[in-house]
Motif scaffolding. Structure first.
Motif, PDB file in Angstrom:
ATOM      1  N   HIS A  98       7.178  -8.348   5.137  1.00 12.70           N
ATOM      2  CA  HIS A  98       6.004  -7.650   5.656  1.00 12.70           C
ATOM      3  C   HIS A  98       6.065  -6.141   5.432  1.00 12.70           C
ATOM      4  O   HIS A  98       5.058  -5.450   5.637  1.00 12.70           O
ATOM      5  CB  HIS A  98       5.838  -7.940   7.151  1.00 12.70           C
ATOM      6  N   GLY A  99       7.214  -5.623   5.055  1.00 13.57           N
ATOM      7  CA  GLY A  99       7.323  -4.192   4.823  1.00 13.57           C
ATOM      8  C   GLY A  99       8.674  -3.657   5.235  1.00 13.57           C
ATOM      9  O   GLY A  99       9.598  -4.406   5.553  1.00 13.57           O
TER      10      GLY A  99
ATOM     11  N   ARG B  49      -7.303  -3.377  16.148  1.00 16.12           N
ATOM     12  CA  ARG B  49      -7.458  -3.251  14.704  1.00 16.12           C
ATOM     13  C   ARG B  49      -8.154  -1.941  14.326  1.00 16.12           C
ATOM     14  O   ARG B  49      -7.826  -1.327  13.301  1.00 16.12           O
ATOM     15  CB  ARG B  49      -8.240  -4.448  14.151  1.00 16.12           C
TER      16      ARG B  49
ATOM     17  N   GLU C 139      -6.392   0.720  11.833  1.00 18.60           N
ATOM     18  CA  GLU C 139      -7.000   1.172  10.571  1.00 18.60           C
ATOM     19  C   GLU C 139      -7.109   2.698  10.515  1.00 18.60           C
ATOM     20  O   GLU C 139      -6.854   3.321   9.477  1.00 18.60           O
ATOM     21  CB  GLU C 139      -8.371   0.513  10.397  1.00 18.60           C
TER      22      GLU C 139
ATOM     23  N   ALA D 146      -3.567   3.985   9.996  1.00 21.01           N
ATOM     24  CA  ALA D 146      -3.128   3.719   8.619  1.00 21.01           C
ATOM     25  C   ALA D 146      -3.665   4.777   7.665  1.00 21.01           C
ATOM     26  O   ALA D 146      -2.958   5.247   6.763  1.00 21.01           O
ATOM     27  CB  ALA D 146      -3.567   2.326   8.189  1.00 21.01           C
TER      28      ALA D 146
ATOM     29  N   ALA E 101      -1.194   7.300   5.472  1.00 20.08           N
ATOM     30  CA  ALA E 101      -1.224   7.225   4.006  1.00 20.08           C
ATOM     31  C   ALA E 101      -1.226   8.602   3.353  1.00 20.08           C
ATOM     32  O   ALA E 101      -0.899   8.733   2.172  1.00 20.08           O
ATOM     33  CB  ALA E 101      -2.438   6.423   3.558  1.00 20.08           C
TER      34      ALA E 101
ATOM     35  N   SER F 131       2.609   2.636   1.518  1.00 20.12           N
ATOM     36  CA  SER F 131       1.427   1.878   1.955  1.00 20.12           C
ATOM     37  C   SER F 131       1.510   1.631   3.452  1.00 20.12           C
ATOM     38  O   SER F 131       2.596   1.571   4.031  1.00 20.12           O
ATOM     39  CB  SER F 131       1.331   0.532   1.215  1.00 20.12           C
TER      40      SER F 131
ATOM     41  N   GLU G  33      -0.320  -1.131   5.975  1.00 23.40           N
ATOM     42  CA  GLU G  33      -1.183  -2.310   5.961  1.00 23.40           C
ATOM     43  C   GLU G  33      -1.354  -2.863   7.370  1.00 23.40           C
ATOM     44  O   GLU G  33      -0.376  -3.075   8.095  1.00 23.40           O
ATOM     45  CB  GLU G  33      -0.570  -3.388   5.059  1.00 23.40           C
TER      46      GLU G  33
ATOM     47  N   ALA H 161      -2.038  -5.770   9.899  1.00 18.22           N
ATOM     48  CA  ALA H 161      -1.801  -7.219   9.892  1.00 18.22           C
ATOM     49  C   ALA H 161      -2.220  -7.813  11.223  1.00 18.22           C
ATOM     50  O   ALA H 161      -2.060  -7.184  12.279  1.00 18.22           O
ATOM     51  CB  ALA H 161      -0.322  -7.512   9.630  1.00 18.22           C
TER      52      ALA H 161
ATOM     53  N   LEU I  16       0.835  -2.756  12.424  1.00 18.03           N
ATOM     54  CA  LEU I  16       0.746  -1.899  11.248  1.00 18.03           C
ATOM     55  C   LEU I  16       2.091  -1.925  10.526  1.00 18.03           C
ATOM     56  O   LEU I  16       3.110  -1.488  11.074  1.00 18.03           O
ATOM     57  CB  LEU I  16       0.396  -0.467  11.663  1.00 18.03           C
ATOM     58  N   ASN I  17       2.095  -2.480   9.310  1.00 10.81           N
ATOM     59  CA  ASN I  17       3.307  -2.587   8.502  1.00 10.81           C
ATOM     60  C   ASN I  17       3.353  -1.454   7.482  1.00 10.81           C
ATOM     61  O   ASN I  17       2.357  -1.184   6.792  1.00 10.81           O
ATOM     62  CB  ASN I  17       3.346  -3.934   7.784  1.00 10.81           C
TER      63      ASN I  17
ATOM     64  N   ARG J 126       5.344   0.525   4.230  1.00  7.85           N
ATOM     65  CA  ARG J 126       6.296   0.527   3.115  1.00  7.85           C
ATOM     66  C   ARG J 126       6.544   1.971   2.722  1.00  7.85           C
ATOM     67  O   ARG J 126       5.595   2.753   2.587  1.00  7.85           O
ATOM     68  CB  ARG J 126       5.756  -0.281   1.928  1.00  7.85           C
TER      69      ARG J 126
END
Length: 581
Positions: free
Chosen positions: A43-44, A63, A67, A70, A74, A81, A83, A85, A90-91, A93
C-alpha cells in the motif's frame, strides 16, 4: 534523524495550512494523528490516519479531508505520491532520494542514529533479578536479568536517566535457613558427618562457604547453640552468596548500579516511616477481611488486623501489613523499599518479577500510587518460565545447585551473547523454549546466528574492499554518492533502516526490549536477501570491480546496516560478530 517523525511534522504542517485556508476548522486537536508503516507494504511506504481521526471533530467526511491533505503533501519533493484508500486512509510513497538520505544519515550519526531524547532525562529505576541470596542464580533468574538489563539499556538509549537496582531479600526466614545450611557445611569441613534436613539447602555451592567459615572460626562453633553463631553465620553466608551472584551476573554482562538490602529496613525506623506516611493519608486501619476466594465462612476465621486500604488505589482487596504477633508481614518491607525509591526522586519505577509474582502486581502498584500520591507510575513486568531442551527433548544438566539449573550452566554451554539474544526472542510474559542445539545452529531459524551473520558479512565486504585498495572508512562512505542505490532490493534495506528510530521509541514507550531483537532479525533478513540477489544481479554486488565510486555507494548501504545492527545488539548487551567461525 527520525523519518517517521519528519513526515508526521510535514502532515501536521499541511493540516495547519488547510486550517489557515479555511478548508479545516480552527481548534482541532492533532495529537491523535499518526504516521506509521502500513500493514500491507504494497500500500505504500507510510500511512497516516489524519483524515479518520479529524473527520468527527471537523464535521467532515474523512475522504474529503484525505483528498485535501493529499494535494498539499504532493507539493513536497519527498512525497512521490499520496493516495486515498478506503474511507479516508492516506497512503504515502516517498521519493528514492529520501531513502538514500537515510543511509547517509546513519553513517553521519554512527551508533547514535536512533538515539532519542524522548525520555528528556527523566529518572527511571529498573529493579530486576532480586533473587534471594540463598544460592546461585538459576535459569529463570537469567531471563529476568537479561530482560531487565536490556530494558535499562533501551530506556537509556531513548533519553532516560536509568538506575539499575538489585533488591537483596536478606531480611526473611530463608536467610536463617541459609545460615543453618552453611553451618552444616562448616561442621562437614571440620570432619563431622551431617544430614541436610528441615528444608536446608544441600547444594554443593555451599561447600566452599563452609570451608571458608571453618578456616575463619576454627572449631569455636562446634556443638554451640544457634544463638551463638546464627547471626554471624547469616551475615557471612549472605556476603558469600552475593559475591557468587555478582560473579554470575558479570558472566552474563550485567552490572548493577545499586544493591539495596532488605535487612537495612529493619530496626531502623524505615518501615515504620513508610507505614506512618500511609496512616497520615488515612490508608491504615484496623479491620476484618472477607474470606478469600474459595474459602467458605466455615473455613475462615475472621480476625481484626492492621490493613492497608489498597482498594483506594485500584487493588481488589485491602492488604494486611502486620501479623497477629505484632511483626510485619512480608508486604510491609516491600512498601518501605518502594517508599525509599519514591523518596529518592525517581520519575518512574519498573519492577521485573518472575511469573509467580502475578498476584503481587496490584497491591504493589497500589502502594506506590498511595506513597507518591499518583505522581510516580510503577510498571511491573513478569517474566515467564524458560523450558530447556536439547535435540528437541527436555534437558537437565548437572545441578551444582542441588535443585535447579544455574545461570552459569547456561552461559558456560552457549556463551553470554547467545544466552542474552535468545532470552529476548519472545515477549517477557510468554514462555520461552531454550534448545541448546538450536541456539548454536547456523541457519536462518536461529535468530542469533542470522543477525550476527549479517554483521559479519558486512565486515567481510569492508575487509575485501580495503584489500582491493578501495577506501571504505566511515568518513569516506558517509560522503559517497548514494544516487545509485535505486534498486528495489536496496531501497527495501534503506526503508528498514528508517524504521529504527521509531522502533526505539515504541519499544521504550512500551518497555518491550524484545522488539529490538525482532527488528534486528527483520533487518538481517532484508540484508541477506539483497546479498543473495547480488549473486544473480551483478549491479547489486557490494564491490563493483573497477568502479570505486559505485563500490563505495553499495558499501555505504552495507555499512549502515552494520551500524544499526551494532547499536541494536548494544542495547541487548550482545557483542557484534566480526566474522563467523
Amino acid at each position: 534523524m527520525n523519518l517517521f517523525a519528519d513526515i508526521r511534522s510535514l502532515v501536521l504542517d499541511s493540516l495547519a495550512t488547510l486550517v489557515s485556508e479555511g478548508t479545516l476548522p480552527d481548534g482541532l486537536s492533532l495529537d491523535a494523528v499518526t504516521v506509521e508503516p502500513p500493514r500491507d507494504p504494497a500500500h505504500g511506504d507510510m500511512a497516516t490516519n489524519a483524515a479518520m481521526v479529524l473527520a468527527k471533530p471537523a464535521k467532515m467526511k474523512p475522504r474529503d479531508i484525505a483528498e485535501a491533505l493529499a494535494a498539499k503533501l504532493a507539493d513536497d519533493t519527498r512525497i512521490a505520491s499520496a493516495e486515498v484508500a478506503g474511507p479516508g486512509f492516506l497512503n504515502l510513497r516517498l521519493a528514492p532520494s529520501v531513502w538514500q538520505g537515510v543511509v547517509g544519515a546513519v553513517l553521519q550519526a554512527g551508533t547514535a542514529y536512533g538515539r532519542s531524547d524522548m525520555g528528556r532525562g527523566s529518572r527511571v529505576n529498573v529493579e530486576y533479578v532480586s533473587a534471594n541470596p540463598t544460592g546461585p542464580l538459576h535459569v529463570g533468574h537469567t531471563r529476568g536479568a537479561v530482560f531487565g538489563d536490556a530494558l535499562a539499556s533501551l530506556l537509556d538509549y531513548a533519553g532516560h536517566d536509568v538506575t539499575r537496582e538489585y533488591y537483596i531479600n536478606d531480611g526473611g526466614a530463608q536467610v536463617d535457613v541459609l545460615a543453618r545450611s552453611v553451618y552444616l557445611r562448616y561442621l562437614e569441613a571440620l570432619g563431622q558427618e551431617v544430614a541436610f534436613e528441615d528444608g536446608t539447602y544441600p547444594g554443593d555451592y555451599l561447600i566452599p562457604v563452609g570451608e571458608a567459615l571453618a578456616e575463619a572460626k576454627g572449631d569455636a562453633w562446634v556443638g554451640q547453640p544457634e544463638e551463638v553463631w546464627l547471626e554471624e553465620a547469616r551475615s557471612f553466608a549472605t556476603d558469600a552468596m552475593m559475591e557468587l551472584i555478582r560473579t554470575d551476573l558479570a558472566a552474563l554482562g550485567v552490572k548493577m548500579d545499586v544493591f539495596f538490602s532488605e535487612k537495612s529496613l529493619y530496626g531502623t525506623g524505615r518501615i515504620e516511616a513508610a507505614i506512618e506516611d500511609l496512616r497520615a493519608k488515612g490508608l491504615i486501619y484496623r479491620g476484618v477481611l472477607e474470606p478469600p476466594k474459595g474459602k467458605t465462612p466455615e473455613d475462615w476465621e475472621p480476625r481484626e488486623q492492621t490493613l492497608f486500604r489498597s482498594t483506594a488505589h485500584g487493588d481488589d482487596v485491602d492488604r494486611p501489613i502486620m501479623k497477629s504477633d505484632g511483626g510485619w508481614t512480608y508486604f510491609a518491607p516491600d512498601i518501605a523499599y518502594h517508599y525509599d525509591k519514591v523518596s529518592r526522586g525517581f520519575d518512574a519505577l519498573i519492577d521485573v518479577f518472575g511469573a509467580d509474582h502475578g498476584g503481587y502486581v496490584k497491591r504493589m502498584k497500589a502502594a506506590v500510587s498511595a506513597l507518591s500520591e499518583g505522581r510516580v507510575p510503577l510498571d511491573i513486568k513478569l517474566t515467564q518460565l524458560v523450558r530447556l531442551f536439547k535435540n528437541g527433548e527436555p534437558f537437565k544438566m548437572s545441578k551444582r545447585a542441588g535443585t535447579f539449573v544455574t545461570l552459569r550452566d547456561v552461559v558456560d554451554q552457549v556463551g553470554p551473547d547467545v544466552t542474552r539474544f535468545v532470552m529476548l526472542t519472545r515477549k517477557n510474559d510468554a514462555p520461552l523454549d531454550f534448545d541448546f542445539d538450536k541456539v548454536l545452529e547456523q541457519s536462518r531459524e536461529n535468530p542469533v546466528f542470522y543477525v550476527q551473520y549479517a554483521h559479519a558479512r558486512v565486515m567481510s565486504v569492508l575487509r575485501r574492499a580495503a584489500e582491493a585498495g578501495i577506501a571504505c572508512d566511515d568518513a569516506t562512505l558517509a560522503e559517497a554518492d548514494l544516487g545509485g542505490l535505486d534498486h528495489e532490493a536496496e531501497l527495501a534495506v534503506a526503508r528498514k533502516l528508517a524504521e529504527w528510530p521509531r522502533l526505539v521509541e515504541t519499544a521504550a514507550r512500551t518497555n518491550e526490549p524484545h522488539r529490538v531483537a525482532f527488528y534486528l532479525y527483520e533487518l538481517a533478513g532484508d540484508f541477506h536477501a539483497l546479498w543473495n540477489r547480488g549473486n544473480d544481479v551483478h549491479g547489486l554486488r557490494f564491490i563493483q570491480e573497477g568502479d570505486a565510486a559505485a563500490s563505495q555507494s553499495k558499501m555505504a548501504l552495507a555499512r549502515a546496516v552494520s551500524v544499526v545492527i551494532s547499536a541494536g545488539l548494544g542495547i541487548l548487551g550482545v557483542t557484534p560478530a566480526q566474522e563467523m567461525r
